[in-house]
Design a protein around this motif. Structure first.
Motif, PDB file in Angstrom:
ATOM      1  N   LEU A  95      -6.332  -4.687  -4.460  1.00 55.67           N
ATOM      2  CA  LEU A  95      -6.883  -3.610  -4.299  1.00 55.67           C
ATOM      3  C   LEU A  95      -6.178  -2.381  -5.068  1.00 55.67           C
ATOM      4  O   LEU A  95      -4.698  -2.346  -5.166  1.00 55.67           O
ATOM      5  CB  LEU A  95      -6.487  -2.833  -2.905  1.00 55.67           C
ATOM      6  N   TYR A 102      -5.212   1.080  -6.502  1.00 54.58           N
ATOM      7  CA  TYR A 102      -5.169   2.339  -5.935  1.00 54.58           C
ATOM      8  C   TYR A 102      -4.988   3.518  -7.233  1.00 54.58           C
ATOM      9  O   TYR A 102      -4.079   3.314  -8.144  1.00 54.58           O
ATOM     10  CB  TYR A 102      -3.807   2.719  -5.306  1.00 54.58           C
ATOM     11  N   GLN A 150     -15.730   4.874   3.304  1.00 57.19           N
ATOM     12  CA  GLN A 150     -16.067   3.828   2.515  1.00 57.19           C
ATOM     13  C   GLN A 150     -17.186   3.928   1.636  1.00 57.19           C
ATOM     14  O   GLN A 150     -18.255   4.239   2.252  1.00 57.19           O
ATOM     15  CB  GLN A 150     -16.275   2.584   3.261  1.00 57.19           C
ATOM     16  N   TYR A 187      -7.717  -4.462   5.436  1.00 57.45           N
ATOM     17  CA  TYR A 187      -7.921  -3.175   5.306  1.00 57.45           C
ATOM     18  C   TYR A 187      -8.859  -2.366   5.917  1.00 57.45           C
ATOM     19  O   TYR A 187      -8.307  -1.343   6.537  1.00 57.45           O
ATOM     20  CB  TYR A 187      -8.148  -3.160   3.652  1.00 57.45           C
ATOM     21  N   LEU A 204      -7.780   5.426   5.400  1.00 59.92           N
ATOM     22  CA  LEU A 204      -9.057   5.309   5.245  1.00 59.92           C
ATOM     23  C   LEU A 204      -9.931   6.140   5.838  1.00 59.92           C
ATOM     24  O   LEU A 204     -10.385   6.256   6.971  1.00 59.92           O
ATOM     25  CB  LEU A 204      -9.583   3.669   5.345  1.00 59.92           C
ATOM     26  N   VAL A 226      -9.683   4.016  -3.735  1.00 63.49           N
ATOM     27  CA  VAL A 226      -9.217   2.551  -3.656  1.00 63.49           C
ATOM     28  C   VAL A 226     -10.114   1.593  -4.174  1.00 63.49           C
ATOM     29  O   VAL A 226     -11.173   1.270  -3.346  1.00 63.49           O
ATOM     30  CB  VAL A 226      -8.569   2.242  -2.163  1.00 63.49           C
ATOM     31  N   ASP A 227     -10.080   0.788  -5.033  1.00 61.84           N
ATOM     32  CA  ASP A 227     -11.064  -0.211  -5.740  1.00 61.84           C
ATOM     33  C   ASP A 227     -10.988  -1.782  -5.206  1.00 61.84           C
ATOM     34  O   ASP A 227      -9.759  -2.019  -5.445  1.00 61.84           O
ATOM     35  CB  ASP A 227     -11.122   0.090  -7.400  1.00 61.84           C
ATOM     36  N   PHE A 228     -11.931  -1.911  -4.450  1.00 59.45           N
ATOM     37  CA  PHE A 228     -11.727  -3.413  -3.893  1.00 59.45           C
ATOM     38  C   PHE A 228     -12.122  -4.380  -5.025  1.00 59.45           C
ATOM     39  O   PHE A 228     -12.801  -4.206  -6.055  1.00 59.45           O
ATOM     40  CB  PHE A 228     -12.843  -3.640  -2.838  1.00 59.45           C
ATOM     41  N   ARG A 283      -6.439  -0.014   8.243  1.00 62.77           N
ATOM     42  CA  ARG A 283      -5.734   0.890   7.464  1.00 62.77           C
ATOM     43  C   ARG A 283      -6.017   2.440   7.743  1.00 62.77           C
ATOM     44  O   ARG A 283      -7.292   2.997   7.870  1.00 62.77           O
ATOM     45  CB  ARG A 283      -6.275   1.004   6.145  1.00 62.77           C
ATOM     46  N   TYR A 292       0.955  -1.197   0.067  1.00 58.01           N
ATOM     47  CA  TYR A 292      -0.035   0.024  -0.188  1.00 58.01           C
ATOM     48  C   TYR A 292       0.895   1.196   0.057  1.00 58.01           C
ATOM     49  O   TYR A 292       1.983   1.229   0.456  1.00 58.01           O
ATOM     50  CB  TYR A 292      -0.927   0.108   1.217  1.00 58.01           C
ATOM     51  N   GLU A 294      -7.523   8.099   2.129  1.00 60.28           N
ATOM     52  CA  GLU A 294      -8.116   6.861   1.151  1.00 60.28           C
ATOM     53  C   GLU A 294      -9.506   6.812   1.181  1.00 60.28           C
ATOM     54  O   GLU A 294     -10.435   6.911   2.203  1.00 60.28           O
ATOM     55  CB  GLU A 294      -7.421   5.749   1.427  1.00 60.28           C
ATOM     56  N   ALA A 341     -12.389   4.207  -0.220  1.00 58.03           N
ATOM     57  CA  ALA A 341     -12.508   3.043  -0.712  1.00 58.03           C
ATOM     58  C   ALA A 341     -13.701   2.601  -1.379  1.00 58.03           C
ATOM     59  O   ALA A 341     -14.966   3.103  -0.879  1.00 58.03           O
ATOM     60  CB  ALA A 341     -11.923   1.969   0.231  1.00 58.03           C
TER      61      ALA A 341
END
Length: 195
Positions: free
Chosen positions: A62, A64, A109, A99, A106, A74-76, A103, A18, A25, A27
């Motif tokens: 992930l 970035y 979300q 994460y 973050l 940040v794409d899961f 994290r 990361y 971030e 996500a």
């Protein structure tokens, strides 16, 4: 937000990969095929920075994306796709939970849900995780252009009920096709990184 720069940085699997520059971030989580890549592309006004795929379950790390040297999107990996092995699914779950739990940068979300369908069990589980770990969450209902405007409120209500959504969480109606919700989502993101 005016986008001056957006670039793909890394596909990370383990925490040591990361980025370490401590930028905030944001996500994105959601089922395979819910439109996360299209949402990212619409947010940053780029056609193909986040690769959309006709093959669901393509993102397996992930991903970035750095925007304006200011934040990361940040794409899961998309969840709920059958062609991924049980072992891989378990690994995704561990990677994502770690994460979410650990994290520090973050800030928000985005839980991305297709407005046409009830949130799945996996969507509900993801939302419960986010609440459990006290992660600020915004529910994004995508593909708004696929149903009549007159049904938007009804579908948003159904999503909130199914998730047992916290009334304090933002809900943004979004269409990557029409650009609906883009400004509103940037406002939610900007507020999250300011706190």
């Amino acid at each position: 937000m005016k986008i001056t720069q957006a670039e793909f940085i890394i596909s990370a699997v383990k925490p040591h990969q990361y980025p370490e520059d401590a930028l905030p971030e944001i996500a994105l989580a959601g089922r395979s095929n819910v439109g996360k890549s299209s949402l990212i592309n619409k947010l940053i006004l780029r056609k193909n920075l986040a690769r959309t795929s006709s093959q669901p379950g393509k993102t397996q790390q992930l991903n970035y994306y750095r925007v304006n040297e200011l934040i990361y999107l940040v794409d899961f990996p998309g969840y709920g796709y059958a062609k991924v092995s049980k072992t891989q699914r378990a690994q995704f779950g561990e990677m994502i939970e770690r994460y979410i739990r650990d994290r520090e940068p973050l800030k928000l979300q985005l839980l991305v849900i297709d407005i046409r369908h009830e949130p799945s069990q996996l969507d509900q589980q993801m939302y419960k995780w986010l609440k459990h770990y006290e992660v600020p969450t915004c529910i994004v209902a995508t593909k708004a252009d696929k149903i009549p405007k007159s049904k938007w409120d009804k579908h948003i209500k159904m999503i909130k009920q199914k998730l047992e959504a916290d009334p304090s969480d933002s809900v943004v109606l979004f269409s990557s096709e029409l650009g609906i919700g883009r400004e509103q989502l940037w406002e939610v993101i900007t507020e999250a990184i300011a706190t």
